[in-house]
Design a protein around this motif. Sequence first.
Motif, mmCIF file in Angstrom:
data_model
loop_
_atom_site.group_PDB
_atom_site.id
_atom_site.type_symbol
_atom_site.label_atom_id
_atom_site.label_comp_id
_atom_site.label_asym_id
_atom_site.label_seq_id
_atom_site.Cartn_x
_atom_site.Cartn_y
_atom_site.Cartn_z
ATOM 1 N N SER A 1 39.216 -56.211 -13.921
ATOM 2 C CA SER A 1 39.216 -57.497 -13.357
ATOM 3 C C SER A 1 38.747 -58.649 -14.588
ATOM 4 C CB SER A 1 37.891 -57.633 -12.264
ATOM 5 O OG SER A 1 38.163 -56.832 -11.048
ATOM 6 N N ASN B 1 44.935 -56.981 -14.472
ATOM 7 C CA ASN B 1 43.691 -57.769 -14.664
ATOM 8 C C ASN B 1 44.040 -59.112 -13.877
ATOM 9 O OD1 ASN B 1 41.485 -56.044 -16.190
ATOM 10 N ND2 ASN B 1 43.502 -55.787 -17.433
ATOM 11 N N LYS B 2 43.041 -60.119 -14.212
ATOM 12 C CA LYS B 2 42.996 -61.421 -13.874
ATOM 13 C C LYS B 2 43.087 -62.425 -15.011
ATOM 14 C CE LYS B 2 40.202 -60.026 -9.884
ATOM 15 N NZ LYS B 2 39.006 -60.416 -9.028
#
Length: 261
Positions: free
Chosen positions: A78, A100-101
Amino acid sequence: MGCCSSKSGRYAPNQANLWRSTGIVALRDRGLRVFPNEVLEVDRFIRTLDLTNNRLVMVPEEIGNFRNMQRLVLSQNSIERVPGSIGNIISLKILTLDSNKLRSLPDELGLLVTLEQLSVARNMLTSLPETLGNLKNLFILNVSNNNLKSLPQSLGSCLALEEMTANDNLIEDLPHTLCLLGRLKSLSLDNNGLNKLPPMLLKECRALQKISLYGNSISMAEFQQMEGYHEFETRRKNRFDKVIGSNVMINCRGLDEGISF
């Protein structure tokens, strides 16, 4: 800061020695929320670091101390930010940050002049840094499944690039500098907002033999009218003939392999 698998809150005493001797740290699927201290302490010995499928939300500044690392895989976390210190990993050849972010990448990414493969698919990127043009050894780039509206002009300076995948973005126009990529063999741009290609793409990209434009507003008729189409078609068929000659199983597209609309 560390997270571990043993009851004492630390890894086994010989674990760090094993990492030092092999240069490989593989901690996939461990539920880690932060980089373990034990890993940070052996930074200069690490050549491969794989922390796939954990719960990391950040990459520590100390990542820049891993100067001998050649392969960094941080997929399926994340992570929201990559620090500029990553530019200090001067030996890095493979960087994978899929799923992911991330909303942006640091300009310092352009300092990774030995980088050969970069994959940042399935993030939330809205742009790519112009400094990517400094990656003269990059031959595989995957930026699929992001929110990119364009690609940087500087990509035309990545003269070693052979394979670029940018499916499922919001790209409406391609930089004309892509025509400078004389080694580009495969270009995939499915599901974007394209209604045209750089006019000289097929003529100048003399190694191009596979292109995919499914889900764009470009027709096969328009594609066939581009300058250099016949040369491209010859390369595509030669590639397909080699596949058949190697006894590789033919997929359902048959002779359409290498071109998709």
